[in-house]
Enzyme design. Structure first.
Site, PDB file in Angstrom:
ATOM      1  CB  THR B 153      11.299  10.858  12.106  1.00  0.00           C
ATOM      2  OG1 THR B 153      11.322  11.030  13.541  1.00  0.00           O
ATOM      3  CG2 THR B 153      12.767  10.648  11.742  1.00  0.00           C
ATOM      4  CE  LYS B 180      13.792  12.833  15.266  1.00  0.00           C
ATOM      5  NZ  LYS B 180      13.250  11.590  15.523  1.00  0.00           N
ATOM      6  CB  THR B 191      15.789   8.351  17.226  1.00  0.00           C
ATOM      7  OG1 THR B 191      16.199   6.886  17.278  1.00  0.00           O
ATOM      8  CG2 THR B 191      17.044   9.114  17.013  1.00  0.00           C
ATOM      9  CD  GLU B 275       6.194   8.425  17.300  1.00  0.00           C
ATOM     10  OE1 GLU B 275       5.774   7.305  17.970  1.00  0.00           O
ATOM     11  OE2 GLU B 275       7.372   8.367  16.597  1.00  0.00           O
ATOM     12  CG  ASN B 397       4.836   4.542  17.080  1.00  0.00           C
ATOM     13  OD1 ASN B 397       6.114   4.412  16.753  1.00  0.00           O
ATOM     14  ND2 ASN B 397       4.185   5.245  17.955  1.00  0.00           N
ATOM     15  CB  THR B 402       4.424  -0.886   6.068  1.00  0.00           C
ATOM     16  OG1 THR B 402       3.808  -0.537   7.069  1.00  0.00           O
ATOM     17  CG2 THR B 402       5.143  -2.166   6.135  1.00  0.00           C
TER      18      THR B 402
END
Lengths: 402, 402
Positions: B153, B180, B191, B275, B397, B402
């Protein structure tokens, strides 16, 4: 209740204050504040639950030990937390307290202290000692504003509130309070300090109980206990100089509800001024098994970086809210949980609800966002306030000491 | 141990895989992956502790129910978590599983499934169903790379590792694995999916125990259980096609330690790819009363936004580290805690230590930072891995759906 936002700790009778720039902060802003009561005041306090307690807390606790804690004054500095500073840190706090006592001509047992700022650095005691004569000579009953400024760290605005409450025809009392917060709110270590004064006459036993309850219903819903800084402190001084004795259950109830209102106002201001905060979020947790579990659910959402960043981005990613709820140790059946954004139900009875995503997007783009989590596990409710996590939060905290 | 980083799940004998871009993701990247064993495989799995469990987890749990769980294949999609999607979500997962079973000509009870992506959106089942023929026809024993990509992702790189371990002169087994992660790691809801294959022959009872232990010693030290997403899943398929039976305690120990090494490698990669992560932090917690408490202390530091942002800023604000420790519910006497940054002791026996701040600043400016927290409360130790919190974390995040 007629809340005044331009006054705080010197609004009640017999309290004076001052604040100056002593030079602890490099930027020339006020960093040293003092509160003094004209007569000895019954005093209650609530301190951090952190296992590492800062030197000023240890010194204040010592002075408040015993069955009838009293004080005349509080000396506060920002710019240095005097935490994790070992024996030297305790000596520094004691020296500052003794110096204030000398200039006020009172016992050093009657002086309390608090600090906020960077952890792990020694207090610049000489700088503070040099400034105490000027600090004390400037004491007056209108300097609550500059005191509120002197306790700020990353706060963008001073937080103050005051109120006068009539009890009967000729009897009234006043409460004034100021706080500093900022930090990310819920998280671990944003130091929160709060100073409350009242001219009501209240006995010791009641005072500590009332303070503890009011903190539970205000600061603890944005977060203080359990998850607290090395320095978090809330002080309440009651000098009785209004002549209004509060003894009956009814009178004490009035004081309690006033105190709760005052502290909730400050708690809300702290969230609005969260570091880098751009949005204010009201989380209403309904139908929990217990009040504590309702707060726990609200806090689980409020502390989630994924929820907080989604809110910053105006991203209606409501699944993250429920995922945070699902990780929380409160008792509930996930199949019975309902999530509402504003008045729109987005998830109910284990099913996502048909909603116009553009409506939710619109709600998420507002400065104030309200979400309701109905657990259907009992009868207790709580509100928890939080803010978003923005670029500025990272900036403020990545560059704090340097 | 000779770890291979260019191979994963099809390195063990008798496993084929594939990955394609089916169109779930709008950006044209691979989003649908499959693993198939040539023969039925004993299967173990560990799932999220979140009270809201995604539809693919419910369907997989159903298929794995009973005393001897087995499977032939796993179908995985990224781009949509199929979580909080109600009955429709479960039907979607079942429909995808049934379609895969049909094309593989196996029972639908033998197909497991996992999803990752945005929560609260229905799975685009038709898009997936249409792609299954191509997905299945492309199965081969060298497509582990594209499978690893199909489960990503916000991951910046695929995470894979494989190894062959000799047991005796003519006996060996292989393990291959891919995962992942991304997300902020410790926090609530990033996740994590992991797929492990082995051609060793291991009985059911052992398999589940070995997997649980290995997850505890790897992913749980960066965080999975307790604080997990709606979709976190780890699957281990053992098809026995190497002919190497692992039955003795000694043989099983070799498998266990290999599995732990493999999963720790993946766990470390997940942290490095957190991230927005710019720095990797190794937290060593020594002399705790229990292993769980050692992990708890490490996680308390690893989850603190104030610590994570300080690390991002290269700010040697070590007081925040101890303040996070002080908030943790592990048992220790704060006066006995020592904090070392690299090999420099900064706090010990309740006293800050004399250190050259420029040395600490230098250590904090590195890509890899090591801190040791010695609790002096017992004999257990643990390592916890985490990363910093950067502007990019907020960006990723705040703009996720969107």
């Amino acid at each position: 209740m007629n809340l005044k936002y331009d006054r705080s700790i010197t609004f009640p009778k017999g309290f004076r204050a001052n604040g100056i720039a002593s030079g602890i902060k490099q930027n020339g802003l006020p960093d040293l504040g003092i509160i003094v009561s004209d007569s000895i005041a019954n005093t209650a306090a609530v301190f951090t639950q952190n296992k590492f307690q800062a030197a000023p807390i240890l010194v204040s606790k010592d002075n408040l030990a015993g069955p009838a804690p009293k004080s005349r004054g509080i000396i506060v500095n920002s710019g240095c937390a005097n935490a994790l500073t070992g024996k030297a840190g305790i000596k520094s706090a004691q020296r500052v307290v003794a110096e204030v006592a000398k200039h006020l001509r009172i016992s050093k047992k009657e002086v309390l202290t608090a600090s906020t700022g960077v952890i792990g650095r020694q207090l610049p005691t000489d700088v503070i000692i040099e400034s105490i004569p000027a600090l004390v000579s400037g004491l007056d009953n209108e300097s609550d504003g500059v005191f509120s400024q002197s306790i700020m760290t990353t706060d963008k605005f001073p937080k103050q509130v005051a109120v006068e409450v009539p009890i009967s025809k000729n009897k009234s009392f006043r409460i004034g309070a100021t706080a500093k917060g900022a930090g990310m709110i819920h998280p671990n270590m944003a130091t929160m300090l709060c100073f409350i004064t009242t001219d009501a006459d209240i006995e010791h036993k009641q005072l500590q109980t009332l303070l503890r309850r009011a903190v539970g219903a205000s600061f603890n819903t944005i977060t203080v206990d359990g998850d607290t800084s090395t320095n978090d402190s809330v002080f309440l001084m009651a000098n009785g100089l209004s002549g209004t004795k509060l003894r009956t259950l009814g009178e004490l109830k009035i004081f309690e509800s006033t105190l709760k209102t005052v502290l909730r106002e400050l708690a809300t201001m702290i969230v609005r001024d969260g570091e880098g905060a751009t949005r204010f979020v009201r989380l209403i947790v309904e139908a929990a098994a217990t009040y504590d579990e309702a707060v726990k659910v609200g806090r689980a959402i409020g502390v989630s970086p994924l929820v907080k960043t989604a809110i910053f981005g105006g991203d209606p990613n409501w699944g993250r809210v429920l995922s945070a709820v699902g990780n929380c140790e409160a008792r509930f059946n996930p199949a019975k949980v309902e999530l509402r954004i504003g008045s729109y139900s987005v998830f109910k009875k284990n099913e996502p609800q048909k909603v116009d995503l553009s409506v939710i997007e619109h709600l998420f783009s507002q400065k104030e966002i309200e979400m309701t989590i109905r657990l259907n596990a009992g009868r207790e409710s709580a509100q928890v306030f939080t803010c978003d996590l923005s670029y500025d939060y990272v900036k403020i905290n990545g560059e704090y000491t340097t």
